[in-house]
Design an enzyme around this catalytic site. Structure first.
Site, PDB file in Angstrom:
ATOM      1  N   HIS A   1       0.766  -1.241  -0.070  1.00 24.31           N
ATOM      2  CA  HIS A   1       0.013  -0.126  -0.080  1.00 24.31           C
ATOM      3  C   HIS A   1       0.813   1.100   0.036  1.00 24.31           C
ATOM      4  O   HIS A   1       1.762   1.367   0.396  1.00 24.31           O
ATOM      5  CB  HIS A   1      -1.067   0.031   1.247  1.00 24.31           C
ATOM      6  CG  HIS A   1      -0.322   0.086   2.562  1.00 24.31           C
ATOM      7  ND1 HIS A   1       0.265   1.256   3.091  1.00 24.31           N
ATOM      8  CD2 HIS A   1       0.004  -0.878   3.383  1.00 24.31           C
ATOM      9  CE1 HIS A   1       0.497   0.882   4.386  1.00 24.31           C
ATOM     10  NE2 HIS A   1       0.399  -0.468   4.625  1.00 24.31           N
TER      11      HIS A   1
ATOM     12  N   ASP B   1       3.977  -6.338   3.721  1.00 22.79           N
ATOM     13  CA  ASP B   1       3.413  -5.310   4.567  1.00 22.79           C
ATOM     14  C   ASP B   1       3.968  -5.971   6.301  1.00 22.79           C
ATOM     15  O   ASP B   1       3.267  -5.452   6.991  1.00 22.79           O
ATOM     16  CB  ASP B   1       1.984  -5.120   4.400  1.00 22.79           C
ATOM     17  CG  ASP B   1       1.662  -3.802   5.375  1.00 22.79           C
ATOM     18  OD1 ASP B   1       2.402  -3.005   5.381  1.00 22.79           O
ATOM     19  OD2 ASP B   1       0.312  -3.737   5.516  1.00 22.79           O
TER      20      ASP B   1
ATOM     21  N   HIS C   1       4.212   4.233  12.437  1.00 21.76           N
ATOM     22  CA  HIS C   1       3.115   5.050  12.770  1.00 21.76           C
ATOM     23  C   HIS C   1       3.687   6.199  13.741  1.00 21.76           C
ATOM     24  O   HIS C   1       3.046   6.940  14.357  1.00 21.76           O
ATOM     25  CB  HIS C   1       2.013   4.539  13.351  1.00 21.76           C
ATOM     26  CG  HIS C   1       1.187   3.509  12.489  1.00 21.76           C
ATOM     27  ND1 HIS C   1       0.026   3.045  12.872  1.00 21.76           N
ATOM     28  CD2 HIS C   1       1.535   2.871  11.229  1.00 21.76           C
ATOM     29  CE1 HIS C   1      -0.126   2.214  11.627  1.00 21.76           C
ATOM     30  NE2 HIS C   1       0.678   2.138  10.803  1.00 21.76           N
TER      31      HIS C   1
ATOM     32  N   ASP D   1      -0.169   4.370   1.001  1.00 21.40           N
ATOM     33  CA  ASP D   1      -0.424   5.407   2.079  1.00 21.40           C
ATOM     34  C   ASP D   1       0.389   5.241   3.283  1.00 21.40           C
ATOM     35  O   ASP D   1       0.675   4.099   3.621  1.00 21.40           O
ATOM     36  CB  ASP D   1      -1.917   5.321   2.196  1.00 21.40           C
ATOM     37  CG  ASP D   1      -2.451   4.220   3.154  1.00 21.40           C
ATOM     38  OD1 ASP D   1      -2.182   3.142   2.464  1.00 21.40           O
ATOM     39  OD2 ASP D   1      -3.327   4.400   4.144  1.00 21.40           O
TER      40      ASP D   1
ATOM     41  N   ASP E   1       6.383   1.891   6.360  1.00 17.27           N
ATOM     42  CA  ASP E   1       5.170   1.098   6.362  1.00 17.27           C
ATOM     43  C   ASP E   1       4.235   1.810   5.324  1.00 17.27           C
ATOM     44  O   ASP E   1       3.324   2.766   5.820  1.00 17.27           O
ATOM     45  CB  ASP E   1       4.424   0.983   7.669  1.00 17.27           C
ATOM     46  CG  ASP E   1       3.158   0.391   7.814  1.00 17.27           C
ATOM     47  OD1 ASP E   1       2.732  -0.155   6.778  1.00 17.27           O
ATOM     48  OD2 ASP E   1       2.435   0.645   8.835  1.00 17.27           O
TER      49      ASP E   1
ATOM     50  N   GLU F   1      -5.044   1.873   2.941  1.00 14.83           N
ATOM     51  CA  GLU F   1      -4.584   0.489   4.026  1.00 14.83           C
ATOM     52  C   GLU F   1      -4.693   0.967   5.321  1.00 14.83           C
ATOM     53  O   GLU F   1      -5.246   0.420   6.251  1.00 14.83           O
ATOM     54  CB  GLU F   1      -3.473  -0.149   3.674  1.00 14.83           C
ATOM     55  CG  GLU F   1      -3.344  -1.504   4.211  1.00 14.83           C
ATOM     56  CD  GLU F   1      -2.824  -1.312   5.602  1.00 14.83           C
ATOM     57  OE1 GLU F   1      -2.773  -2.577   6.498  1.00 14.83           O
ATOM     58  OE2 GLU F   1      -2.324  -0.386   6.105  1.00 14.83           O
ATOM     59  N   GLU F   2      -4.014   2.155   5.704  1.00  8.75           N
ATOM     60  CA  GLU F   2      -4.036   2.653   7.147  1.00  8.75           C
ATOM     61  C   GLU F   2      -5.431   3.005   7.823  1.00  8.75           C
ATOM     62  O   GLU F   2      -5.428   3.060   8.873  1.00  8.75           O
ATOM     63  CB  GLU F   2      -2.887   3.773   6.860  1.00  8.75           C
ATOM     64  CG  GLU F   2      -1.534   3.440   6.653  1.00  8.75           C
ATOM     65  CD  GLU F   2      -0.839   2.604   7.625  1.00  8.75           C
ATOM     66  OE1 GLU F   2      -1.467   2.101   8.685  1.00  8.75           O
ATOM     67  OE2 GLU F   2       0.363   1.888   7.574  1.00  8.75           O
TER      68      GLU F   2
END
EC number: 3.4.11.4
Length: 409
Positions: free
Chosen positions: A78, A197, A379, A80, A140, A174-175
């Site tokens: 992903h 991922d 994150h 994002d 990520d 995805e997040e």
């Protein structure tokens, strides 16, 4: 290959692709298109056929170079990044030959240390990419994007490596849990796939949580507190009562491995109305259903004392344990296990205490386990990527592409 990985990851993380849960569009942010269009341009530069649809799903195909029919394998990542921390003006830093000592993250006062993050002990001697402390890194899942791109590039440059048809997908949002929502499995047309991922070296994940979100609303009666006896109903107190009736030990900070939990994400309100937002997680489907039932039982236990039933519960399933759809096809796990063994990688098949796009895609008809990327502390400002482990992840992708040719249709 390290230099290419560093260059590509540095370029990609500098592009802000943060998703936004408050947006109703797909992608949820315009800026995700910036990386998607760049990836499309680079894939076409490799000579691949691509398709970028109106919802921000980029598909590409590397055609087979064998003369017999083998399954089509997909690789997904992903684009994002998480909305949990600043994702703009990412300024990646390189640490060569990490020596295990505490690393200052720019001038922010933040540090990356083994005391706080003991998994760093496994990365001594590695080349790391880290942040300057002011943003997340975005590895990520841009590390996964990079690994797929470099593996595809390598396969194109080395036609002596035999492989079947390979499908590539780079996806948005995805997040914020929407990654697979508009993913066209039929158009993607792969027999199975792998999301790049994961996190630590060796992860091969095919079990995820069953997941639901629960929204609790409590309604009160607000009158002057001086004359409130036997009249006032405090919605905040009802919310507190509701939460207190859940098992105190079944929360994220007190559970591990296969243990499920209730997680109170938000609690806000006033005397008249309060709302509690929970996520419910459990690997076992039966236990998952019992957790949801528990919320309804608590609602009823409180409401029985009131005439107007002040507690409302709304539960919505989010995704299910992908093992239900993957385990009936053991070769989907046997293939990467064989590749891991060939590369002297010890597979870590511990269950994901979370979900990936593969959780939902598996239930849409595309069984999709998850593979490590070599990154950690997602994150936030302590995020890092091991370039050494990323190099291994590229080798895994290449190895899977080769191994699939031994599984004739």
């Amino acid at each position: 290959m390290k230099a290419q990985l560093i260059d590509r990851l540095s370029r990609y993380v500098k592009i802000d692709t943060q998703s936004n849960p408050e947006s109703s569009t797909t992608p949820s942010t315009e800026k995700q298109w910036d990386l998607l269009r760049l990836l499309q341009q680079e894939l076409e530069g490799f000579g691949l056929e691509t398709n970028l649809d109106d919802n921000g799903y980029l598909f590409a195909t590397l055609e087979s170079n064998v003369s017999f029919d083998v399954p089509t394998v997909g690789f997904l990542a992903h684009v994002d990044t998480s909305p949990d921390f600043n994702a703009s003006n990412v300024n990646p830093q390189i640490v060569e030959q990490y020596d295990g000592k505490t690393i200052k993250l720019g001038d922010t006062g933040r540090v990356l240390s083994q005391e706080t993050f003991p998994e760093l002990k496994k990365l001594i001697g590695h080349t790391l990419m880290i942040t300057d402390g002011t943003s997340l890194l975005g590895a990520d899942d841009k590390a996964g994007v990079v690994e797929i791109m470099e593996a595809v590039k390598y396969l194109i440059e080395h036609p002596e490596i035999k492989h079947g048809r390979i499908r590539i997908a780079f996806t948005p949002d995805e997040e914020i849990g929407r990654g697979p929502h508009k993913f066209d499995v039929e158009r993607f047309n792969a027999d199975f796939a792998y999301t790049m991922d994961g996190s630590e070296f060796g992860e091969l994940q095919f079990e995820s949580f069953n997941a639901a979100e629960a929204n609790i609303t409590t309604h009160g009666v607000n009158v002057h507190p001086g004359s409130a006896k036997n009249i006032m109903v405090n919605a905040i107190s009802l919310g507190h009562q509701f939460h207190s009736l859940l098992p105190a030990g079944e929360v994220p900070e007190r559970t591990e491995d296969y243990e499920g939990f209730y997680h109170l994400m938000k609690f806000e309100g006033n005397v008249e109305k309060a709302t509690l937002q929970y996520i419910i997680r459990d690997h076992d489907r039966e236990s998952f259903e019992l957790r949801k039932k528990k919320l309804l039982e608590i609602r009823d236990d409180i409401n029985v004392h009131y005439e107007d039933f002040p507690v409302k519960v709304d539960i919505e399933d989010q995704y299910y344990n992908m093992a239900e759809k993957i385990e009936p096809h053991p070769y989907i796990i046997d293939i990467p296990k064989k590749v891991f063994n060939d590369l002297n990688i010890e597979p870590n098949t511990a269950p994901i205490r979370g979900g990936t796009d593969g959780s939902q895609l598996s239930f849409k008809g595309l069984p999709t386990p998850n593979i490590f990327t070599g990154c950690g502390n997602f994150h936030g400002p302590f995020e890092y990527a091991s370039i050494d482990v990323m190099e291994k992840a590229v080798q895994v992708i290449i190895g899977i592409a080769q191994e699939v040719t031994h599984h004739h249709k």
